[in-house]
Enzyme design. Structure first.
Site, PDB file in Angstrom:
ATOM      1  CE  LYS A 104      78.696  58.282  45.479  1.00  0.00           C
ATOM      2  NZ  LYS A 104      79.129  57.581  46.387  1.00  0.00           N
ATOM      3  N   GLY A 216      69.096  43.789  55.021  1.00  0.00           N
ATOM      4  CA  GLY A 216      69.859  44.303  53.270  1.00  0.00           C
ATOM      5  C   GLY A 216      70.098  43.056  53.064  1.00  0.00           C
ATOM      6  N   GLY A 218      71.513  42.650  49.679  1.00  0.00           N
ATOM      7  CA  GLY A 218      71.707  42.550  48.790  1.00  0.00           C
ATOM      8  C   GLY A 218      73.331  42.112  48.219  1.00  0.00           C
ATOM      9  CG  ASN A 219      77.875  43.619  46.412  1.00  0.00           C
ATOM     10  OD1 ASN A 219      78.401  43.589  47.380  1.00  0.00           O
ATOM     11  ND2 ASN A 219      77.823  43.305  45.120  1.00  0.00           N
ATOM     12  CB  ALA A 220      76.930  45.357  51.139  1.00  0.00           C
ATOM     13  N   GLY A 221      74.999  42.656  52.035  1.00  0.00           N
ATOM     14  CA  GLY A 221      74.556  42.097  53.097  1.00  0.00           C
ATOM     15  C   GLY A 221      74.912  40.510  52.768  1.00  0.00           C
TER      16      GLY A 221
END
Ligand code: NAD
Length: 427
Positions: A104, A216, A218-221
């Site tokens: 990371k 959430g 965004g992308n995932a949700g």
């Protein structure tokens, strides 16, 4: 005092060590990163002038393949956090059984409200400073918090100038035009949906009409809400940082996405500012909820897809879902984990549930190396068996050892890394 993210990682590691009966020499391999690279990067910003920023790359373990993990731009991206994230990446890649280790990176600054030009300067400076440390067979970065495909494109451009050749596989999460993979955008959600369906088919094959709440959007949700809706699940709640909606009759996620896109506020499905259409709310069996209410709302499946530590000791006892699918990283605190276990709630842990994202990054890297690109359908066809195998491996081991899925997933990942380490003769 609250544990640091790295202390939490070590607690999970200890459990895995005891399940697997590892020796001290073996477990020490995963107690510290292999390399911690810290640099000061100098940038001449348009708005803030000359700045020196702390930048890190933590290369945790490469026994199973090149280091792999995102780069985040955040004011709290300190070495402790980056170390924990790198460790979890190593375990996640091993759980998905893809040939990567874990890493990371981070640059410690606040990119919010910064001009595109200044973000580009930081991105180029990072690629310049770490060009010797990354590489297509060495360490492959990707986007993370507050970095995206545009940042990856700039970093790739800078890296290729330095090495003086085309090397798209050095970074994943790129724009499609620069060698990004089709299907990457919704791979995290798609992977989570495959795992959830396999879990449901395993425990309740005949169960229909399951209700889902998503925190959430965004992308995932938003992607998981759409995917599960089309699979026949009823989405009863969606919320983002500004709040959301609960409807026992079900929410159309396509409509929610449209409203979020146009108004940047999910409550606009029923309200303009503080004025709400009460008739419409009643007709749809709907109500406006606060973002944290989604965690404790009436539903069968809860999907945290926002930030970490959203399910904690103060709200865990009120969770009504029977299953939690962790699309977010670290959404459940260790204290909440214990409370949920007591309540008999099954948690499908983040290192399994959201591994579709890094698996699609692996596909991107593979395509870049071969110079041959797949259709979105091909990506999905390859993603599904990997996710289902990861679930099945964990499910079986969990039954054999009689331990929760999180502890099992961790133990499985650790076991695979240690086995690779043994083959290399390092222990
Ligand atoms: P994103 O920035 O696209 O979306 C985050 C969403 O969370 C936004 O809708 C935001 O409004 C909402 N949010 C923020 N604070 C909230 C709060 N207090 N309550 C409710 N909602 C809140 O991010 P993303 O890419 O969808 O990532 C979400 C989570 O999934 C993160 O934990 C991330 O690490 C994890 N994840 C994402 C991917 C991926 O491919 N996108 C892969 C692996 C893990």
């Amino acid at each position: 005092m609250k544990n640091t993210p790295f202390q939490n990682y070590l607690l999970n590691l200890e459990k895995a060590v005891s399940v697997l009966g590892l020796s001290k020499e073996e477990s020490n391999i995963l107690r510290e990163p292999e390399n911690i690279i810290e640099k000061k990067i100098k940038v001449e910003l348009e708005e803030e002038g000359s700045k020196e920023l702390n930048a890190y790359r933590v290369q945790f373990n490469n026994a199973r393949g090149p280091y792999k993990g995102g780069i985040r731009f955040h004011q709290d991206a300190d070495i402790n956090e980056v170390k924990a994230l790198a460790a979890v990446m190593a375990i996640k890649c091993a759980v998905a059984d893809i040939p990567f280790g874990g890493a990371k990176g981070g640059v410690q600054f606040n990119p919010k409200h910064m001009s595109k030009r200044d973000i580009e300067k930081v991105s180029r400076a990072f690629a310049n400073a770490f060009a010797d440390d990354i590489g297509v067979d060495k360490d492959i970065p990707a986007p993370d918090v507050y970095t995206n495909s545009s940042v990856m494109a700039i970093m790739l451009d800078e890296y290729e100038k330095i090495v003086n050749k085309s090397e798209p596989g050095v970074i994943t999460g790129k724009p499609i035009e620069l060698g990004g993979s089709l299907g990457r955008e919704n791979a995290t959600a798609q992977g989570g949906a495959y795992v959830l369906q396999e879990f449901i088919d395993t425990i309740h094959p005949k169960k229909k009409d399951l209700t889902v709440a998503v925190q959430g959007f965004g992308n995932a949700g938003s992607n998981i809400a759409k995917i599960l809706h089309y699979m026949g699940y009823t989405i009863v709640a969606v919320a983002d940082s500004k709040g959301g909606v609960y409807s026992s009759n079900g929410i159309d996620p396509e409509h929610a996405v449209k409203v979020k896109h146009e108004k940047d506020d999910l409550t606009h499905m029923y309200c303009e500012g503080t004025v709400c259409d009460l008739e419409k709310l009643e007709r749809d069996g709907a109500k406006i909820i606060k973002n944290e209410d989604v965690i404790t709302c009436e539903c069968d499946i809860l999907i945290p897809a926002a930030l970490d530590e959203q399910i904690h000791k103060d709200n865990a006892k009120d969770v009504k879902a029977k299953v939690i699918l962790e699309l977010a990283n670290g959404p459940t605190t260790p204290e909440a984990d214990e409370i949920l276990k007591e309540k008999g709630i099954t948690i499908i842990p983040d290192i399994l549930a959201n591994a579709g994202g890094v698996t699609a990054s692996y596909f991107e890297w593979t395509q870049n190396r071969n110079g041959f690109y797949w259709s979105e359908e091909e990506v999905q066809k390859k993603l599904k068996p990997i996710m289902i195998k990861a679930f099945t491996d964990i499910w079986k081991m969990s039954k054999e050892k009689n331990i929760p899925l999180r502890d099992t997933a961790f133990a499985l990942g650790v076991d695979r890394i240690i086995q690779a380490t043994r083959h290399r003769g390092r222990v």
